[in-house]
Design a protein around this motif. Structure first.
Motif, PDB file in Angstrom:
ATOM      1  N   UNK A   1       0.826  -1.311   0.071  1.00 46.91           N
ATOM      2  CA  UNK A   1       0.047  -0.052   0.009  1.00 46.91           C
ATOM      3  C   UNK A   1       0.793   1.268  -0.008  1.00 46.91           C
ATOM      4  N   UNK A   2       1.963   0.956   0.210  1.00 50.30           N
ATOM      5  CA  UNK A   2       2.996   2.362   0.137  1.00 50.30           C
ATOM      6  C   UNK A   2       3.189   2.733  -1.123  1.00 50.30           C
ATOM      7  N   UNK A   3       2.876   2.069  -2.251  1.00 54.01           N
ATOM      8  CA  UNK A   3       3.099   2.405  -3.715  1.00 54.01           C
ATOM      9  C   UNK A   3       1.959   2.385  -4.637  1.00 54.01           C
ATOM     10  N   UNK A   4       1.989   3.067  -5.452  1.00 56.42           N
ATOM     11  CA  UNK A   4       0.806   3.007  -6.439  1.00 56.42           C
ATOM     12  C   UNK A   4       1.076   2.144  -7.899  1.00 56.42           C
ATOM     13  N   UNK A   5       2.360   1.854  -7.902  1.00 57.33           N
ATOM     14  CA  UNK A   5       2.732   0.852  -9.239  1.00 57.33           C
ATOM     15  C   UNK A   5       3.540  -0.083  -8.916  1.00 57.33           C
ATOM     16  N   UNK A   6       3.177  -0.838  -7.762  1.00 51.20           N
ATOM     17  CA  UNK A   6       4.233  -1.872  -7.442  1.00 51.20           C
ATOM     18  C   UNK A   6       4.027  -3.075  -8.244  1.00 51.20           C
ATOM     19  N   UNK A   7       5.205  -3.756  -8.629  1.00 47.99           N
ATOM     20  CA  UNK A   7       5.030  -5.028  -9.087  1.00 47.99           C
ATOM     21  C   UNK A   7       5.018  -6.203  -8.122  1.00 47.99           C
ATOM     22  N   UNK A   8       4.054  -7.010  -7.996  1.00 44.66           N
ATOM     23  CA  UNK A   8       4.035  -8.023  -6.904  1.00 44.66           C
ATOM     24  C   UNK A   8       4.508  -9.351  -7.256  1.00 44.66           C
ATOM     25  N   UNK A   9       5.167  -9.661  -8.107  1.00 47.91           N
ATOM     26  CA  UNK A   9       5.923 -10.981  -8.309  1.00 47.91           C
ATOM     27  C   UNK A   9       7.143 -11.086  -7.486  1.00 47.91           C
ATOM     28  N   UNK A  10       7.424 -12.111  -7.182  1.00 45.99           N
ATOM     29  CA  UNK A  10       8.552 -12.509  -6.406  1.00 45.99           C
ATOM     30  C   UNK A  10       9.806 -12.307  -7.100  1.00 45.99           C
ATOM     31  N   UNK A  11       9.958 -12.475  -8.387  1.00 50.16           N
ATOM     32  CA  UNK A  11      10.903 -12.260  -9.158  1.00 50.16           C
ATOM     33  C   UNK A  11      11.513 -10.555  -9.316  1.00 50.16           C
ATOM     34  N   UNK A  12      10.317  -9.839  -9.095  1.00 50.55           N
ATOM     35  CA  UNK A  12      10.508  -8.525  -9.334  1.00 50.55           C
ATOM     36  C   UNK A  12      10.780  -7.774  -8.035  1.00 50.55           C
ATOM     37  N   UNK A  13       9.897  -8.206  -7.166  1.00 49.56           N
ATOM     38  CA  UNK A  13       9.765  -7.825  -6.044  1.00 49.56           C
ATOM     39  C   UNK A  13       9.859  -8.689  -4.595  1.00 49.56           C
ATOM     40  N   UNK A  14      11.002  -9.302  -4.528  1.00 53.16           N
ATOM     41  CA  UNK A  14      11.196 -10.274  -3.228  1.00 53.16           C
ATOM     42  C   UNK A  14      10.989  -9.675  -1.990  1.00 53.16           C
ATOM     43  N   UNK A  15      11.291  -8.263  -1.883  1.00 55.36           N
ATOM     44  CA  UNK A  15      11.193  -7.779  -0.610  1.00 55.36           C
ATOM     45  C   UNK A  15       9.936  -7.656  -0.034  1.00 55.36           C
ATOM     46  N   UNK A  16       8.582  -7.829  -0.893  1.00 46.84           N
ATOM     47  CA  UNK A  16       7.565  -7.917  -0.046  1.00 46.84           C
ATOM     48  C   UNK A  16       7.351  -9.247   1.055  1.00 46.84           C
ATOM     49  N   UNK A  17       8.186 -10.094   0.659  1.00 47.20           N
ATOM     50  CA  UNK A  17       8.419 -11.170   1.605  1.00 47.20           C
ATOM     51  C   UNK A  17       9.301 -10.982   2.613  1.00 47.20           C
ATOM     52  N   UNK A  18       9.305 -10.860   3.837  1.00 45.94           N
ATOM     53  CA  UNK A  18      10.363 -10.456   4.799  1.00 45.94           C
ATOM     54  C   UNK A  18      10.551 -11.645   5.676  1.00 45.94           C
ATOM     55  N   UNK A  19      11.832 -12.220   5.518  1.00 43.07           N
ATOM     56  CA  UNK A  19      11.895 -13.283   6.157  1.00 43.07           C
ATOM     57  C   UNK A  19      13.507 -13.408   6.568  1.00 43.07           C
ATOM     58  N   UNK A  20      13.910 -13.240   7.836  1.00 42.21           N
ATOM     59  CA  UNK A  20      13.096 -12.784   9.041  1.00 42.21           C
ATOM     60  C   UNK A  20      12.459 -11.622   8.981  1.00 42.21           C
ATOM     61  N   UNK A  21      11.513 -11.268   9.914  1.00 41.59           N
ATOM     62  CA  UNK A  21      10.938  -9.789   9.823  1.00 41.59           C
ATOM     63  C   UNK A  21      10.878  -9.185  11.177  1.00 41.59           C
ATOM     64  N   UNK A  22      10.686 -10.066  12.233  1.00 36.97           N
ATOM     65  CA  UNK A  22      10.529  -9.575  13.605  1.00 36.97           C
ATOM     66  C   UNK A  22      11.331 -10.309  14.672  1.00 36.97           C
ATOM     67  N   UNK A  23      12.018  -9.686  15.654  1.00 29.28           N
ATOM     68  CA  UNK A  23      12.388 -10.618  16.800  1.00 29.28           C
ATOM     69  C   UNK A  23      11.940 -10.421  17.917  1.00 29.28           C
ATOM     70  N   UNK A  24      11.775 -11.302  18.867  1.00 31.31           N
ATOM     71  CA  UNK A  24      11.300 -11.032  20.228  1.00 31.31           C
ATOM     72  C   UNK A  24      12.405 -11.072  21.356  1.00 31.31           C
ATOM     73  N   UNK A  25      12.313 -10.073  22.253  1.00 30.30           N
ATOM     74  CA  UNK A  25      13.140 -10.286  23.177  1.00 30.30           C
ATOM     75  C   UNK A  25      12.444 -10.139  24.457  1.00 30.30           C
ATOM     76  N   UNK A  26      12.168 -11.347  25.317  1.00 26.12           N
ATOM     77  CA  UNK A  26      11.357 -11.374  26.464  1.00 26.12           C
ATOM     78  C   UNK A  26      11.970 -10.481  27.620  1.00 26.12           C
ATOM     79  N   UNK A  27      10.932  -9.938  28.418  1.00 28.09           N
ATOM     80  CA  UNK A  27      11.549  -8.966  29.595  1.00 28.09           C
ATOM     81  C   UNK A  27      12.386  -9.968  30.330  1.00 28.09           C
TER      82      UNK A  27
END
Length: 491
Positions: A373-399
């Protein structure tokens, strides 16, 4: 009408074959057998690869080839029974120089009762500059009762033409980020993918990388060879970088050159992260995925003004969420499966504190962090825009490293490649941090800010507010008091 007649003719032959039995006065032996080229392509005109099959696709009589990958041309024999091996001779004519390609097996394919398809392999030795052609013809059969070509006069498929158009070669990293432990002598392998193949003579002495080095290492290719679509490289650490309080990072970037251009992931981060003592038995990440459901989702609320009415609002979306597979030596590894064996080499380990967003379909992308949704003309294929898949994305640090209910999170810093439908491609640096809490039994809420940086598109860094939940049964977040939120950008 030609295709309909062809299908009817083939269907008639199969109806005759399979409506007879061996006891029907041996009439089955009188049903004609035939051999033909059986080259199939999908809707994108890409050759089907074994074990892909389709009874609904009509075999092609020609193919436009722009790749230097080995081209495989199947030849298929239709016969009720085969008592002896059958050989079929074929000829090759070409408009190109003889050293452009080699073919195997040479001039002959063979069939047995349990193997009714053989394959002709066309291997390319160099690039071609203009239009060329290669024509294959089935010439003769060792068993004269076997017909050459389909049993119709419309498309016999006894001849197959390969039309060679100018070659387009690209390359990309399969991964965009690898974590290491930092021990001296540690070896890290990564792969460069060449979707249309490569020529070893062009790659062996070519500088395809540039480096931003954060530690001392050496790098070497492991398997540059003929007729391959990948090259594996090995990085070996020449020093110990085990200081737990320091983040070490090296970035390897692919370079565009005359013959090979980048597509997809063009940068690879090799990272030794800061070490944080955490109790892996808590396994916080496992609360955010369900491997029995490939479509398991986490739910996202994103504060934005994408409709550009001057007022910010929460927008709901989701992302398919998965664990991060790690080596058994990773300090945050938890055993997921031993695959039912006593052999530790086939054990599967997951990171206890990291999750990633990915698509269950290999060619598509997921809407990680609502980035589409950040972009108006994005290519959504994995070959062109692999950055839409974020692995790893988030890391947890328990208190305190031990809490099962709350702590802090890190948006794992990395470079994401995203392209526009106009062909423009950009690397976006992401980072961010926040907190998480179990707001009711089994329901976790993450509150965080995401930073996205690119000078060409944003003129610097933009920041967005998010909420993320591990279930759809959450209470809508309260509106924020700020109207400082993002709108769409053009790539």
């Amino acid at each position: 009408m030609t295709h309909i007649k062809t299908i009817l003719a083939i269907a008639t032959v199969f109806a005759i074959l399979f409506s007879c039995s061996k006891n029907d006065d041996n009439t089955i032996n009188d049903v004609p057998s035939f051999v033909r080229f059986n080259f199939l392509t999908n809707s994108n005109n890409e050759p089907l690869k074994y074990p892909q099959v389709s009874s609904a696709i009509i075999p092609s009589i020609n193919y436009i080839n722009t790749s230097i990958n080995t081209l495989k041309v199947p030849v298929t024999l239709t016969s009720y029974t085969l008592e002896n091996e059958v050989t079929v001779n074929y000829s090759v004519t070409s408009s190109s120089n003889e050293d452009l390609f080699t073919i195997s097996p040479v001039n002959q394919v063979s069939f047995k009762n349990n193997q009714l398809t053989d394959t002709i392999y066309i291997n390319f030795n160099k690039r071609w500059l203009g239009a060329e052609s290669i024509v294959l013809n089935l010439e003769s059969v060792s068993d004269p009762s076997i017909n050459i070509g389909n049993l119709n006069s419309n498309e016999t498929n006894s001849e197959f033409t390969v039309n060679l158009e100018p070659v387009t070669t690209t390359y990309t990293f399969i991964e965009n980020r690898i974590e290491i432990t930092g021990e001296a002598g540690e070896e890290i392998d990564f792969t460069v993918n060449f979707p249309n193949g490569y020529l070893p003579s062009e790659i062996e002495d070519l500088d395809i990388f540039k480096f931003l080095n954060g530690f001392n290492y050496s790098i070497e290719p492991l398997d540059i060879g003929e007729n391959s679509a990948t090259i594996k490289y090995r990085v070996t650490l020449n020093e110990s970088i085990e200081n737990d309080d320091v983040l070490y990072q090296t970035i390897i970037t692919l370079i565009d050159n005359e013959n090979y251009t980048t597509k997809g992931n063009s940068s690879l981060q090799i990272v030794k992260p800061i070490k944080s003592e955490r109790d892996v038995t808590i396994n916080t990440a496992a609360s955010f995925y369900n491997l029995s459901d490939v479509f398991h989702r986490t739910y996202i609320e994103h504060w934005n003004d994408f409709n550009e009415d001057g007022e910010c609002a929460w927008q709901s979306t989701f992302a398919f969420t998965y664990p991060i597979v790690v080596a058994s030596t990773n300090p945050n590894a938890v055993l997921y499966s031993d695959n039912g064996t006593a052999d530790p080499l086939d054990d599967i380990y997951h990171h206890a504190f990291q999750i990633g967003f990915d698509s269950p379909i290999s060619t598509t992308t997921v809407n990680a962090f609502n980035l589409k949704r950040y972009f108006s003309n994005e290519s959504t294929s994995r070959a062109n825009s692999p950055g839409f898949n974020v692995t790893p994305a988030i890391e947890f640090f328990p208190k305190n490293g031990t809490s099962t209910t709350n702590g802090s999170i890190l948006i794992i810093p990395q470079l994401l490649t995203i392209s526009g439908t106009n062909g423009n491609s950009y690397a976006f640096a992401i980072s961010g941090e926040g907190t998480y809490q179990e707001v009711s039994p089994g329901i976790f809420e993450l509150k965080f800010k995401l930073n996205l940086t690119n000078e060409a598109v944003f003129g610097g860094t933009i920041t967005s507010e998010y909420r993320l939940y591990n279930t759809a049964d959450y209470t809508d977040p309260e509106d924020l008091t700020t109207n400082n939120c993002i709108t769409e950008y053009t790539l």
